[in-house]
Design a protein around this motif. Structure first.
Motif, short mmCIF file in Angstrom:
data_model
loop_
_atom_site.label_atom_id
_atom_site.label_comp_id
_atom_site.label_asym_id
_atom_site.label_seq_id
_atom_site.Cartn_x
_atom_site.Cartn_y
_atom_site.Cartn_z
N HIS A 455 -30.52 -12.61 -0.57
CA HIS A 455 -31.87 -13.18 -0.60
C HIS A 455 -31.87 -14.70 -0.60
CE1 HIS A 455 -33.96 -9.29 -2.23
NE2 HIS A 455 -33.41 -9.14 -1.05
N SER A 456 -30.98 -15.32 -1.40
CA SER A 456 -30.96 -16.78 -1.47
C SER A 456 -30.60 -17.40 -0.13
CB SER A 456 -29.96 -17.25 -2.54
OG SER A 456 -28.64 -16.84 -2.21
N VAL A 457 -29.74 -16.72 0.63
CA VAL A 457 -29.37 -17.21 1.96
C VAL A 457 -30.55 -17.08 2.92
CG1 VAL A 457 -27.78 -16.90 3.90
CG2 VAL A 457 -26.94 -16.63 1.56
N GLN A 458 -31.31 -16.00 2.80
CA GLN A 458 -32.50 -15.83 3.64
C GLN A 458 -33.50 -16.96 3.39
OE1 GLN A 458 -34.08 -11.90 2.93
NE2 GLN A 458 -32.14 -10.89 3.37
N VAL A 459 -33.71 -17.27 2.13
CA VAL A 459 -34.64 -18.36 1.79
C VAL A 459 -34.15 -19.68 2.39
CG1 VAL A 459 -35.59 -19.73 -0.10
CG2 VAL A 459 -35.46 -17.24 -0.31
N GLN A 460 -32.86 -19.95 2.23
CA GLN A 460 -32.28 -21.19 2.74
C GLN A 460 -32.36 -21.26 4.27
OE1 GLN A 460 -28.29 -21.76 1.32
NE2 GLN A 460 -28.05 -23.77 2.28
N PHE A 461 -32.14 -20.11 4.91
CA PHE A 461 -32.18 -20.07 6.38
C PHE A 461 -33.58 -20.40 6.90
CE2 PHE A 461 -33.18 -17.62 10.23
CZ PHE A 461 -32.27 -18.19 11.11
#
Length: 679
Positions: A455-461
């Motif tokens: 999830h944190s990577v999705q937000v960052q992307f």
């Protein structure tokens, strides 16, 4: 003999190029040095001045008789001066009052070099290491080795001219031999380890700081090449990392990184001639299969430093790295870093990623890519006027490693660092986004797999995607189409939510997106999804509840969908007409019943007033009349809307009548002037 006490050196008074001897070349940290309070010559106590005068007199006597002494007596006389030198230094808090300090530095460093060679030459590695260790140790009384080492350590921190004198003594090559022995030969444990560990640490620190001070100078690196231990030590770090002395790993890394930053054309030719990088890569391929990932990263980062730092001088080591599958090695190592515990190996992992990022700019020719700008674009975007800052991507191979890692890994830290690296490259030069996206299409491809990431990577992307619009003022139509497809498929609700929030932020930036997302079908998709949700709400008679975490994400998704429709219809009569023509008004009204949806729902309904004010007021008043006595919050919210609407209507009518009166008055004035009034 007063002249023998002049001039006076003090670190605070050194010029910039000499004062930087105090700095630890690793990451710019300040190295520990002896405390040196501010003193001037006049402030020194008389007893301290006398010490320096005595030392100066004795050293002048040594200079006069040294040519006539046999080497053994000459060495003995010099060693007898060192306790007085150390005492004078300590009592005067680092202020040196000695006119011939360079000559003292030359004599002491030459003797240290000679004694190091005497202790190691002709001996097996283990025996040579033990001999060096014992000779340099400080026991109850300082031995010759310790006296020489500490004296050179103090002298190496004075000024640049003295440092050049020390370098000219041959000490750089001798200390590299010491470092090679200490690193490659692990010490045998003894019963006295606990007693000697503190002294060993002090000796180690002095050795390392002398090397850092010498090797940060190009002259020091050139002098170092007179021995063959530099390439031997680099290769040893890539082959013996699991067998070497543990306490010397970090110091060896510090020293080699310092040498790397001071590389010259000569040192690069030297390393290339012995295939140093090629052999190191071959060794690291073997280590990558056996050692823990954090250890391999630490060893590989040292080798990569020499590749990256040498490039401004010569591209030879980079070419050797690339021709021997260096990028494949880094890909293999970095993929092994998946699942590392938080902060385990992070400094060296991050260092490799940072160096890979820097290597993208290492190339001889600029990439020329002609891409087609898809319209419409934001009014102030002009690709032809995009100016390069000089930090353009010229080498796609290191970027392909970063791209492959993101595509093949689901590790939160690893993927997050890749996205950071991409953002950094864009920040260097805004042209880099277009160069990369028109060649390797990283963001376009990442969109296809982003729902698999944490999830944190999705937000960052999606923040990165948003920055394309907010920072580059560019509308990436192909990427936005894929984001919309993600929303349509809704494979992972959290990813759908994050993607929609990204598009919402863009829509709020510029009215152009109201047209883009209508023409692309996003508005119609959202209306269809909201119709489906409204039917579920109406059927259940209340806001439905889904079990567990999904309920929160699903409800938040509906909130954002409503906000998105509100943003798309705001100031866009055409989109409001689309909403009405879809027959959505009765379904939108259903969302008024849930307090969480109400604000966005009222914003959507408010847009109806632009095309049919009576229908809008009818909906609001009808909802107020149908609300129950328990729905107090709903009544309050509806009354606020009615109050605002009536206020605006009253203002509109007042404005209308004012304009009418002004028009009549203007006409009456004209008739009067023309004499048409009938009196």
């Amino acid at each position: 003999m007063d002249k023998a006490a002049e001039p006076m050196w003090q670190l605070e008074d050194l010029p910039d190029n000499a004062r930087r001897q105090e700095q630890n070349p690793d990451n710019g940290d300040t190295a520990e040095v002896l405390e040196q309070p501010a003193h001037s010559k006049d402030e020194l106590p008389q007893s301290h001045t006398l010490l320096w005068q005595t030392l100066g007199q004795q050293f002048v006597e040594y200079e006069q008789v040294a040519p006539f002494l046999i080497p053994e007596d000459q060495q003995r006389r010099l060693l007898e001066l060192l306790p007085l030198f150390l005492k004078a230094w300590e009592q005067s808090a680092g202020v040196i009052m000695l006119s011939n300090i360079q000559l003292l530095a030359s004599e002491v460093s030459k003797l240290l070099t000679k004694e190091i060679k005497r202790n190691i030459n002709g001996k097996p590695a283990e025996e040579a290491r033990l001999a060096l260790e014992q000779w340099l140790q400080q026991k109850k009384e300082a031995g010759d080795g310790y006296l020489l080492l500490k004296s050179v350590y103090l002298l190496s921190q004075t000024d640049l001219r003295t440092m050049w004198t020390i370098i000219g003594s041959g000490l750089p090559a001798a200390l590299m031999q010491c470092l090679y022995l200490f690193f490659t030969v692990a010490p045998k444990k003894t019963s006295d380890d606990t007693e000697t560990s503190e002294d060993d640490a002090q000796t180690q620190e002095m050795l390392v700081k002398i090397m850092l001070n010498m090797y940060k100078e190009e002259q020091g690196v050139e002098e170092l090449l007179t021995a063959d231990k530099l390439q031997s030590l680099i290769i040893a770090t890539s082959s013996l990392w699991d067998q070497c002395s543990h306490s010397w790993k970090v110091p060896t890394g510090r020293v080699l990184r310092t040498i790397s930053k001071a590389q010259t054309k000569t040192s690069i030719v030297y390393l290339q001639a012995v295939d140093c990088i090629k052999i190191a890569i071959q060794n690291l391929f073997t280590l990558a299969d056996t050692l823990p990932a954090c250890d391999v990263c630490e060893a590989a980062s040292i080798v990569l430093c020499f590749v990256k730092d040498s490039y401004p001088v010569s591209s030879a080591l980079l070419a050797e790295f690339e021709n021997n599958d260096g990028y494949q090695l880094l890909l293999k190592i970095l993929l092994r870093c998946e699942g590392l515990q938080q902060n385990e190996g992070d400094p060296y992992l991050d260092e490799i990623l940072d160096m890979l990022t820097c290597l993208t700019t290492c190339g001889k020719t600029e990439l020329k890519v002609s891409g087609n700008i898809v319209h419409p674009q934001l009014p102030h975007f002009d690709f032809e006027q995009t100016q390069s800052s000089g930090m353009m991507v010229k080498n796609l191979q290191p970027f392909q490693v970063l791209q492959s890692i993101f595509q093949r890994s689901n590790d939160q830290h690893l993927c997050g660092r890749i996205l950071e690296a991409i953002g950094t490259i864009w920040a260097w030069d805004r042209v880099n986004f277009f160069l990369l996206e028109w060649t390797l299409q990283p963001i376009n491809q990442f969109t296809d797999i982003i729902h698999f990431k944490p999830h944190s990577v999705q937000v960052q992307f999606f923040r990165l995607v948003e920055s394309i619009v907010l920072d580059l003022s560019y509308v990436p139509h192909e990427i936005l189409k894929k984001v919309q497809y993600l929303i349509k498929e809704n494979i992972v609700p959290f990813c759908t939510l994050t993607a929609l929030q990204c598009l919402l932020s863009m829509t709020q930036k510029d009215l152009l997106f109201s047209d883009i997302f209508r023409d692309s079908g996003l508005l119609g998709l959202l209306l269809a999804l909201l119709r489906k949700e409204a039917k579920i709400l109406r059927k259940s008679g209340t806001a439905y509840q889904l079990p567990g975490l999904k309920e929160g994400t699903e409800k938040e998704l509906i909130v954002v969908m409503l906000k998105m429709v509100a943003a798309l219809t705001a100031r866009s009569v055409r989109n409001t007409v689309v909403l009405k023509d879809y027959g959505m008004v009765p379904y939108i009204k259903i969302f008024l019943d849930d307090e969480r949806y109400r604000s966005a729902t009222l914003s959507i309904l408010e847009q109806l007033s632009a095309i049919n004010y009576e229908e809008y007021m009818s909906i609001i008043i009808g909802a107020l009349c149908s609300s129950t006595q328990w729905e107090l919050h709903l009544k309050v919210d509806l009354l606020k809307v009615i109050n605002v609407a009536l206020t605006w209507a009253l203002f509109s009518w007042e404005l209308f009548f004012f304009n009418m009166v002004r028009a009549e008055a203007s006409e009456a004035s004209s008739r009067l002037l023309l004499g048409h009034f009938d009196f």
